[in-house]
Enzyme design. Structure first.
Site, PDB file in Angstrom:
ATOM      1  N   HIS A 205       0.808  -1.200  -0.040  1.00 21.82           N
ATOM      2  CA  HIS A 205       0.022   0.103   0.101  1.00 21.82           C
ATOM      3  C   HIS A 205       0.886   1.502  -0.030  1.00 21.82           C
ATOM      4  O   HIS A 205       0.369   2.379  -0.025  1.00 21.82           O
ATOM      5  CB  HIS A 205      -0.907   0.132   1.081  1.00 21.82           C
ATOM      6  CG  HIS A 205      -0.303   0.277   2.515  1.00 21.82           C
ATOM      7  ND1 HIS A 205       0.588  -0.576   3.156  1.00 21.82           N
ATOM      8  CD2 HIS A 205      -0.383   1.342   3.042  1.00 21.82           C
ATOM      9  CE1 HIS A 205       1.155  -0.040   4.177  1.00 21.82           C
ATOM     10  NE2 HIS A 205       0.725   1.300   4.557  1.00 21.82           N
TER      11      HIS A 205
HETATM   12  C1  UD1 Z   1      -2.442   5.548   5.984  1.00 17.25           C
HETATM   13  C2  UD1 Z   1      -1.098   6.087   6.726  1.00 17.25           C
HETATM   14  C3  UD1 Z   1      -0.048   4.733   6.550  1.00 17.25           C
HETATM   15  C4  UD1 Z   1      -0.423   3.309   6.903  1.00 17.25           C
HETATM   16  C5  UD1 Z   1      -1.630   2.797   6.218  1.00 17.25           C
HETATM   17  C6  UD1 Z   1      -2.328   1.658   6.726  1.00 17.25           C
HETATM   18  C7  UD1 Z   1      -0.506   8.429   6.571  1.00 17.25           C
HETATM   19  C8  UD1 Z   1       0.172   9.337   6.110  1.00 17.25           C
HETATM   20  N1  UD1 Z   1      -0.520   7.020   6.146  1.00 17.25           N
HETATM   21  O1  UD1 Z   1      -1.974   5.235   4.517  1.00 17.25           O
HETATM   22  O2  UD1 Z   1       1.074   5.114   7.488  1.00 17.25           O
HETATM   23  O3  UD1 Z   1       0.648   2.452   6.775  1.00 17.25           O
HETATM   24  O4  UD1 Z   1      -2.730   4.272   6.545  1.00 17.25           O
HETATM   25  O5  UD1 Z   1      -3.569   1.727   5.910  1.00 17.25           O
HETATM   26  O6  UD1 Z   1      -1.075   8.565   7.865  1.00 17.25           O
HETATM   27  N2  UD1 Z   1      -9.419   4.910   1.834  1.00 17.25           N
HETATM   28  C9  UD1 Z   1     -10.535   4.366   1.530  1.00 17.25           C
HETATM   29  N3  UD1 Z   1     -11.234   3.840   2.851  1.00 17.25           N
HETATM   30  C10 UD1 Z   1     -10.649   3.940   3.874  1.00 17.25           C
HETATM   31  C11 UD1 Z   1      -9.273   4.809   4.126  1.00 17.25           C
HETATM   32  C12 UD1 Z   1      -8.613   5.053   2.978  1.00 17.25           C
HETATM   33  O7  UD1 Z   1     -11.083   3.854   0.648  1.00 17.25           O
HETATM   34  O8  UD1 Z   1     -10.987   3.899   5.099  1.00 17.25           O
HETATM   35  C13 UD1 Z   1      -8.753   5.288   0.413  1.00 17.25           C
HETATM   36  C14 UD1 Z   1      -8.944   6.496   0.023  1.00 17.25           C
HETATM   37  O9  UD1 Z   1      -9.119   6.834  -1.263  1.00 17.25           O
HETATM   38  C15 UD1 Z   1      -7.712   7.350   0.576  1.00 17.25           C
HETATM   39  C16 UD1 Z   1      -6.547   6.119   0.226  1.00 17.25           C
HETATM   40  O10 UD1 Z   1      -7.423   5.241   0.391  1.00 17.25           O
HETATM   41  O11 UD1 Z   1      -7.531   8.326  -0.255  1.00 17.25           O
HETATM   42  C17 UD1 Z   1      -5.394   6.303   1.097  1.00 17.25           C
HETATM   43  O12 UD1 Z   1      -5.758   6.410   2.554  1.00 17.25           O
HETATM   44  P1  UD1 Z   1      -5.010   7.484   3.450  1.00 17.25           P
HETATM   45  O13 UD1 Z   1      -5.553   7.395   5.014  1.00 17.25           O
HETATM   46  O14 UD1 Z   1      -4.712   8.742   2.914  1.00 17.25           O
HETATM   47  O15 UD1 Z   1      -3.637   6.696   3.123  1.00 17.25           O
HETATM   48  P2  UD1 Z   1      -3.438   5.259   3.406  1.00 17.25           P
HETATM   49  O16 UD1 Z   1      -2.472   4.904   2.064  1.00 17.25           O
HETATM   50  O17 UD1 Z   1      -4.063   4.378   4.038  1.00 17.25           O
END
Ligand code: UD1
Length: 362
Positions: A205
């Site tokens: 991820h």
């Molecule tokens: C975040 C953390 C990362 C951690 C990871 C675990 C930061 C900077 N990054 O990254 O350190 O390893 O979580 O999962 O805090 N999304 C969904 N549903 C959700 C959450 C996210 O669909 O419940 C999608 C959204 O499109 C979002 C993307 O995933 O834009 C990324 O989510 P985000 O929380 O921004 O970062 P992660 O890549 O999950």
């Protein structure tokens, strides 16, 4: 005696398994401690959040900030604005943040500016790679933390080098391993059949691996090659799912893509694996704790004890290096030992230190 009140911050998936054992310990010491749980809502999907609260027996948060996704600035800003209001209302004796996600950073800044002490669980880890958003979060959080709880000796060393007061830095072990050992005790034996020759588990991820179609397709081709020898199961994070869909990716029959799994289903899966391939931070450590070979698809790790003592190996993102790493891990048994203090009692140590430190200032 007046109780000590802690405010615990949960935001994203890797926080939940670290908070669960701390809450268990606070409940055990409920005559001395009150706590309030805040969920920022950084992760919000059923499969990324709710299932962990259920699986891990975490009580419903007192405050849910519902911030959702966004750019780093937008997400961090929303967390800060919403958290400021909650913090002023709750007025705890200390704010406890976990790990290195945006919620960790946002809430520690808010707490410090309102002059609340900050305790950072998983302090001092450094990858040295400032292109990683988590590295920025770690460095900034530790710059303003009051009580540092370290999982491994490298954390203590970094904080010493950064000039932190020795009496505020505690090597306590790892709350995530407390949780792993706790969950294993009650996990029923798996009834799922294991294919002859075993199987591997993949998680990916990191933006550096999944956001570039070139890098991601290279990794997927290495996985396809590995899967001819070792079938792979790959629970796909939402960020990665979006990228694979954009490439119209179709897996070979030997790679099974699934939706993200809950804590217990995922544990049931990876603990039986012959090999784990990942870019997660936590999984590098959990595989070390259970002695399962792990290849980390990164050029560096902020968790070097998993290399020096555990079963983790860095292979980067180059397809040939990934394939060669897998071939080597399958050809020769990878051995390791569980690092010092990864014994299931880190939460007890943290709460004991906080009891002493915070009473001294009460
Ligand atoms: C975040 C953390 C990362 C951690 C990871 C675990 C930061 C900077 N990054 O990254 O350190 O390893 O979580 O999962 O805090 N999304 C969904 N549903 C959700 C959450 C996210 O669909 O419940 C999608 C959204 O499109 C979002 C993307 O995933 O834009 C990324 O989510 P985000 O929380 O921004 O970062 P992660 O890549 O999950």
């Amino acid at each position: 005696m007046q109780k000590v009140k802690l405010l615990l911050v949960a935001g994203a998936r890797p926080n939940f398994m670290k908070i669960a054992p701390v809450i268990r310990e606070l409940k055990r010491r409920s005559e001395e401690f009150d706590y309030v749980l805040v969920h920022t809502g950084q992760h919000y999907d059923e499969g990324m959040s709710d299932v962990f609260f259920r699986d891990l027996g975490i009580p419903a948060p007192e405050h849910h900030l519902n911030v959702g996704s966004g750019s780093h600035a937008a997400q961090t800003a929303r967390i800060m604005t919403a958290f400021e209001e909650v913090l002023q209302k709750e007025a705890p004796d200390c704010v406890v943040v976990f790990g290195d996600v945006n919620s960790t950073l946002a809430c520690s800044i808010v707490a410090k500016k309102l002059e609340y002490p900050v305790a950072h669980v998983e302090a001092g880890l450094r990858s040295g790679d400032m292109r990683m958003p988590e590295e920025v979060n770690r460095v900034v959080t530790d710059a303003i933390t009051d009580f540092f709880f370290c999982t491994e000796p490298s954390g203590v060393t970094h904080l010493q080098q950064e000039g932190k007061e020795a009496g505020r830095v505690f090597h306590v072990g790892h709350v995530m391993i407390d949780n792993l050992l706790h969950e294993l005790e009650s996990l029923p034996p798996s009834t799922a059949p294991t294919p002859d020759g075993g199987f591997g588990v993949v998680t990916l991820h990191r933006p550096s691996n999944v956001d570039s179609p070139d890098v991601l397709s290279g990794i997927m081709s290495a996985l396809a090659q590995i899967s001819e020898r070792l079938p792979l199961v790959f629970p796909v994070h939402p960020r990665t799912r979006q990228r694979l869909d954009a490439m119209s990716y179709v897996p070979p029959a030997t790679i099974e893509l699934t939706t993200p799994l809950g804590y217990r289903d995922f544990l049931q899966l990876w603990r039986r694996a012959s090999l784990v391939l990942t870019d997660s931070g936590g999984l590098q450590e959990e595989t070390t704790a259970l002695g399962i070979p792990c290849l980390t698809l990164r050029d560096n790790t902020e968790r070097p004890v998993t290399l020096s003592e555990g079963t983790n190996r860095l292979v980067g993102s180059d397809p040939e290096a990934i394939f060669a790493g897998a071939a080597a891990a399958l050809a020769q048994a990878v051995t390791g030992r569980r690092p010092e203090l990864w014994d299931g009692r880190a939460s007890q140590r943290i709460i004991e230190h906080l009891a002493r430190e915070l009473r001294a200032h009460h």
